[in-house]
Design a protein around this motif. Structure first.
Motif, PDB file in Angstrom:
ATOM      1  N   SER A  94       0.804  -1.223   0.000  1.00 15.94           N
ATOM      2  CA  SER A  94       0.000   0.000   0.000  1.00 15.94           C
ATOM      3  C   SER A  94       0.839   1.276   0.000  1.00 15.94           C
ATOM      4  CB  SER A  94      -0.952   0.018   1.205  1.00 15.94           C
ATOM      5  OG  SER A  94      -0.223  -0.005   2.424  1.00 15.94           O
ATOM      6  N   CYS A  95       2.132   1.189   0.297  1.00  7.89           N
ATOM      7  CA  CYS A  95       2.974   2.387   0.309  1.00  7.89           C
ATOM      8  C   CYS A  95       3.296   2.805  -1.126  1.00  7.89           C
ATOM      9  CB  CYS A  95       4.264   2.144   1.089  1.00  7.89           C
ATOM     10  SG  CYS A  95       5.409   0.978   0.300  1.00  7.89           S
ATOM     11  N   GLU A  96       3.946   3.950  -1.289  1.00  4.28           N
ATOM     12  CA  GLU A  96       4.245   4.474  -2.620  1.00  4.28           C
ATOM     13  C   GLU A  96       5.109   3.512  -3.428  1.00  4.28           C
ATOM     14  OE1 GLU A  96       6.218   8.447  -4.780  1.00  4.28           O
ATOM     15  OE2 GLU A  96       6.041   8.325  -2.590  1.00  4.28           O
ATOM     16  N   SER A  97       6.146   2.951  -2.791  1.00  3.03           N
ATOM     17  CA  SER A  97       7.028   2.024  -3.510  1.00  3.03           C
ATOM     18  C   SER A  97       6.264   0.793  -3.981  1.00  3.03           C
ATOM     19  CB  SER A  97       8.199   1.598  -2.608  1.00  3.03           C
ATOM     20  OG  SER A  97       9.059   2.692  -2.348  1.00  3.03           O
ATOM     21  N   CYS A  98       5.408   0.262  -3.113  1.00  5.10           N
ATOM     22  CA  CYS A  98       4.620  -0.911  -3.498  1.00  5.10           C
ATOM     23  C   CYS A  98       3.664  -0.571  -4.633  1.00  5.10           C
ATOM     24  CB  CYS A  98       3.852  -1.448  -2.299  1.00  5.10           C
ATOM     25  SG  CYS A  98       4.869  -2.334  -1.089  1.00  5.10           S
ATOM     26  N   ARG A  99       3.023   0.587  -4.582  1.00  5.06           N
ATOM     27  CA  ARG A  99       2.072   0.974  -5.622  1.00  5.06           C
ATOM     28  C   ARG A  99       2.774   1.181  -6.958  1.00  5.06           C
ATOM     29  NH1 ARG A  99       0.228   4.516  -1.598  1.00  5.06           N
ATOM     30  NH2 ARG A  99       0.976   6.311  -2.809  1.00  5.06           N
ATOM     31  N   GLU A 100       4.046   1.558  -6.918  1.00  6.03           N
ATOM     32  CA  GLU A 100       4.813   1.751  -8.147  1.00  6.03           C
ATOM     33  C   GLU A 100       5.387   0.447  -8.676  1.00  6.03           C
ATOM     34  OE1 GLU A 100       7.750   4.596  -7.050  1.00  6.03           O
ATOM     35  OE2 GLU A 100       6.426   6.331  -7.348  1.00  6.03           O
ATOM     36  N   GLY A 101       5.136  -0.652  -7.969  1.00  4.25           N
ATOM     37  CA  GLY A 101       5.645  -1.942  -8.408  1.00  4.25           C
ATOM     38  C   GLY A 101       7.058  -2.228  -7.937  1.00  4.25           C
ATOM     39  N   ARG A 102       7.560  -1.416  -7.022  1.00  2.50           N
ATOM     40  CA  ARG A 102       8.916  -1.616  -6.484  1.00  2.50           C
ATOM     41  C   ARG A 102       8.808  -2.070  -5.029  1.00  2.50           C
ATOM     42  NH1 ARG A 102      12.157   3.603  -7.057  1.00  2.50           N
ATOM     43  NH2 ARG A 102      10.242   4.509  -6.229  1.00  2.50           N
ATOM     44  N   TYR A 103       8.109  -3.181  -4.834  1.00  5.74           N
ATOM     45  CA  TYR A 103       7.820  -3.602  -3.463  1.00  5.74           C
ATOM     46  C   TYR A 103       9.064  -4.030  -2.699  1.00  5.74           C
ATOM     47  CZ  TYR A 103       7.809  -8.497  -5.147  1.00  5.74           C
ATOM     48  OH  TYR A 103       8.146  -9.709  -5.678  1.00  5.74           O
ATOM     49  N   ASN A 104      10.178  -4.242  -3.420  1.00  6.36           N
ATOM     50  CA  ASN A 104      11.433  -4.556  -2.724  1.00  6.36           C
ATOM     51  C   ASN A 104      11.933  -3.377  -1.900  1.00  6.36           C
ATOM     52  OD1 ASN A 104      11.867  -3.449  -5.470  1.00  6.36           O
ATOM     53  ND2 ASN A 104      14.021  -3.457  -4.881  1.00  6.36           N
ATOM     54  N   LEU A 105      11.400  -2.186  -2.154  1.00  5.18           N
ATOM     55  CA  LEU A 105      11.792  -0.985  -1.409  1.00  5.18           C
ATOM     56  C   LEU A 105      10.788  -0.626  -0.318  1.00  5.18           C
ATOM     57  CD1 LEU A 105      12.994   1.279  -4.379  1.00  5.18           C
ATOM     58  CD2 LEU A 105      14.348  -0.256  -2.945  1.00  5.18           C
ATOM     59  N   CYS A 106       9.833  -1.489  -0.068  1.00  9.65           N
ATOM     60  CA  CYS A 106       8.818  -1.231   0.962  1.00  9.65           C
ATOM     61  C   CYS A 106       9.467  -1.020   2.329  1.00  9.65           C
ATOM     62  CB  CYS A 106       7.844  -2.404   1.020  1.00  9.65           C
ATOM     63  SG  CYS A 106       6.591  -2.254   2.326  1.00  9.65           S
ATOM     64  N   VAL A 107       9.129   0.081   2.977  1.00 12.56           N
ATOM     65  CA  VAL A 107       9.727   0.383   4.283  1.00 12.56           C
ATOM     66  C   VAL A 107       9.056  -0.406   5.396  1.00 12.56           C
ATOM     67  CG1 VAL A 107      10.495   2.683   3.594  1.00 12.56           C
ATOM     68  CG2 VAL A 107       8.204   2.395   4.577  1.00 12.56           C
ATOM     69  N   ASP A 108       7.887  -0.980   5.106  1.00 11.66           N
ATOM     70  CA  ASP A 108       7.168  -1.750   6.126  1.00 11.66           C
ATOM     71  C   ASP A 108       7.171  -3.242   5.813  1.00 11.66           C
ATOM     72  OD1 ASP A 108       6.372   0.446   7.734  1.00 11.66           O
ATOM     73  OD2 ASP A 108       4.812   0.945   6.264  1.00 11.66           O
ATOM     74  N   VAL A 109       8.178  -3.692   5.068  1.00 12.11           N
ATOM     75  CA  VAL A 109       8.250  -5.104   4.699  1.00 12.11           C
ATOM     76  C   VAL A 109       8.424  -5.974   5.939  1.00 12.11           C
ATOM     77  CG1 VAL A 109      10.755  -5.026   4.358  1.00 12.11           C
ATOM     78  CG2 VAL A 109       9.402  -6.768   3.181  1.00 12.11           C
ATOM     79  N   ARG A 110       7.749  -7.105   5.937  1.00  9.22           N
ATOM     80  CA  ARG A 110       7.923  -8.108   6.991  1.00  9.22           C
ATOM     81  C   ARG A 110       8.863  -9.172   6.428  1.00  9.22           C
ATOM     82  NH1 ARG A 110       3.095 -10.743   7.540  1.00  9.22           N
ATOM     83  NH2 ARG A 110       2.168  -9.698   5.748  1.00  9.22           N
ATOM     84  N   PHE A 111      10.116  -9.095   6.827  1.00  9.17           N
ATOM     85  CA  PHE A 111      11.131  -9.952   6.233  1.00  9.17           C
ATOM     86  C   PHE A 111      11.440 -11.126   7.155  1.00  9.17           C
ATOM     87  CE2 PHE A 111      15.181 -11.353   4.581  1.00  9.17           C
ATOM     88  CZ  PHE A 111      15.029 -11.162   3.209  1.00  9.17           C
ATOM     89  N   SER A 112      11.253 -12.329   6.630  1.00  6.99           N
ATOM     90  CA  SER A 112      11.448 -13.539   7.427  1.00  6.99           C
ATOM     91  C   SER A 112      12.864 -13.604   7.998  1.00  6.99           C
ATOM     92  CB  SER A 112      11.203 -14.781   6.566  1.00  6.99           C
ATOM     93  OG  SER A 112       9.889 -14.814   6.091  1.00  6.99           O
ATOM     94  N   GLY A 113      12.941 -13.860   9.287  1.00  8.78           N
ATOM     95  CA  GLY A 113      14.235 -14.020   9.954  1.00  8.78           C
ATOM     96  C   GLY A 113      14.786 -12.764  10.556  1.00  8.78           C
ATOM     97  N   ALA A 114      14.257 -11.596  10.159  1.00  4.52           N
ATOM     98  CA  ALA A 114      14.715 -10.320  10.728  1.00  4.52           C
ATOM     99  C   ALA A 114      13.792  -9.947  11.886  1.00  4.52           C
ATOM    100  CB  ALA A 114      14.714  -9.223   9.679  1.00  4.52           C
ATOM    101  N   PRO A 115      14.308  -9.843  13.118  1.00  2.00           N
ATOM    102  CA  PRO A 115      13.440  -9.533  14.255  1.00  2.00           C
ATOM    103  C   PRO A 115      12.572  -8.309  13.950  1.00  2.00           C
ATOM    104  CG  PRO A 115      15.682  -9.983  14.979  1.00  2.00           C
ATOM    105  CD  PRO A 115      15.724  -9.911  13.485  1.00  2.00           C
ATOM    106  N   PRO A 116      11.286  -8.373  14.303  1.00  2.00           N
ATOM    107  CA  PRO A 116      10.618  -9.373  15.148  1.00  2.00           C
ATOM    108  C   PRO A 116       9.959 -10.520  14.375  1.00  2.00           C
ATOM    109  CG  PRO A 116       9.136  -7.550  14.799  1.00  2.00           C
ATOM    110  CD  PRO A 116      10.389  -7.216  14.043  1.00  2.00           C
ATOM    111  N   TYR A 117      10.241 -10.656  13.086  1.00  2.00           N
ATOM    112  CA  TYR A 117       9.544 -11.652  12.274  1.00  2.00           C
ATOM    113  C   TYR A 117      10.342 -12.953  12.220  1.00  2.00           C
ATOM    114  CZ  TYR A 117       7.348  -7.290  10.937  1.00  2.00           C
ATOM    115  OH  TYR A 117       6.714  -6.075  10.983  1.00  2.00           O
ATOM    116  N   HIS A 118       9.711 -14.028  12.693  1.00  2.00           N
ATOM    117  CA  HIS A 118      10.379 -15.325  12.699  1.00  2.00           C
ATOM    118  C   HIS A 118      10.687 -15.776  11.277  1.00  2.00           C
ATOM    119  CE1 HIS A 118      10.362 -16.103  16.908  1.00  2.00           C
ATOM    120  NE2 HIS A 118       9.043 -16.128  17.031  1.00  2.00           N
TER     121      HIS A 118
END
Length: 230
Positions: A94-118
Motif C-alpha cells: 500500500s505504500c508508494e514504492s509498493c504501488r509503483e511496483g517496487r515492493y522490494n523498497l517497501c519500508v514496512d516489509v515483513r522480512f522472514s528471519g529479521a526480528p521481530p519476524y520469525h
C-alpha cells in the motif's frame, strides 16, 4: 514440529513448537532446504544487525524451498504437493514504492528471519501465497533455496546495466559475488575480473567463469585492472 531458536548471540537451540494452522490467503509449506545467509551468521555471532536486535528467542533463516502442504484459499493457483521457492519479504502493498511496483523498497516489509519476524529454520512455514514461486521438476530443492540470493546478483546486473561484450569487475567472491560471476557470464560479459582475498574462493570464481582473479592484499589491484582491461 521442530524449530531452531536463537536465544542470544552464540546460543542456538532446538524446540518442539506447534505446527502453524493454515489461514485464508496463506499456504502451509513443508521446508525441504534452507540456506545460511551472512545475515544469519551476524545474528548468531552478534545478536543483532543494526537496529534489528534479538531480544527474545528468535527463528532465523530466509533462503528456503519446500512442498505445499495445505492451502488456505481456493484460487491461490497452487495445489498440494507443488514444489516452491519462498520469497522471504512480505511487503505492505500500500505504500508508494509498493504501488509503483517496487515492493522490494517497501519500508514496512515483513522480512522472514529479521526480528521481530520469525524465519524459516523450522519444519513448516505459513506464508502469503503471493510470494511463493513454483519450481519446475528440473530444479532441485537446493537450487530452489538459492533463488533468493541469486535474485540479489540478478538485480546487481540490472542496476549495472550490463550489456553483452562489457568488462565486469566483481569485488568479493562470497556466495553473492560468485552468483554475480555466473550472472555476468550468462548476460554475455566479455571479460569478468574478480578481486578476492581467499584463495579457494578465487579458484571457485575461475571454475564458475571468471577470466581473471587477483588478491587485493598484494597491493596491485589498480595496476592489474589496467593491465587486464587495456
Amino acid at each position: 514440529m521442530k524449530a531452531a531458536f536463537l536465544r542470544r548471540a552464540g546460543d542456538l537451540y532446538l524446540e518442539e513448537v506447534a505446527k502453524p494452522a493454515c489461514v485464508a490467503g496463506s499456504i502451509l509449506v513443508q521446508v525441504k532446504e534452507i540456506g545460511v545467509c551472512g545475515s544469519d551468521l551476524h545474528y548468531y555471532n552478534d545478536g543483532r544487525i543494526g537496529d534489528h536486535i534479538v531480544t527474545a528467542p528468535h527463528i532465523l533463516g530466509h533462503e528456503a524451498s519446500g512442498i505445499v502442504e495445505e492451502i488456505g484459499m481456493d484460487d491461490s493457483g497452487f495445489t498440494v504437493g507443488d514444489r516452491v521457492s519462498i520469497e522471504p519479504g512480505i511487503p505492505c502493498m500500500s505504500c508508494e514504492s509498493c504501488r509503483e511496483g517496487r515492493y522490494n523498497l517497501c519500508v514496512d516489509v515483513r522480512f522472514s528471519g529479521a526480528p521481530p519476524y520469525h524465519g524459516m529454520f523450522r519444519e513448516y512455514v505459513l506464508h502469503d501465497h503471493r510470494f511463493l514461486h513454483k519450481l519446475p521438476e528440473s530444479v532441485s530443492f537446493t537450487q530452489g533455496a538459492l533463488v533468493e540470493p541469486l535474485a540479489v546478483a540478478h538485480n546487481a546486473m540490472r542496476k549495472a546495466a550490463l550489456r553483452a561484450g562489457d568488462t565486469v569487475m566483481i569485488t568479493g567472491a562470497g556466495p553473492i559475488g560468485l552468483s554475480c560471476v555466473e550472472m555476468a557470464r550468462v548476460a554475455g560479459a566479455a571479460r569478468i575480473l574478480v578481486s578476492e582475498k581467499s584463495a579457494h574462493r578465487r579458484r571457485a570464481a575461475l571454475e564458475l567463469g571468471a577470466d581473471f582473479v587477483l588478491d587485493p592484499d598484494e597491493g596491485q589491484l589498480l595496476s592489474a585492472i589496467r593491465d587486464y582491461t587495456g
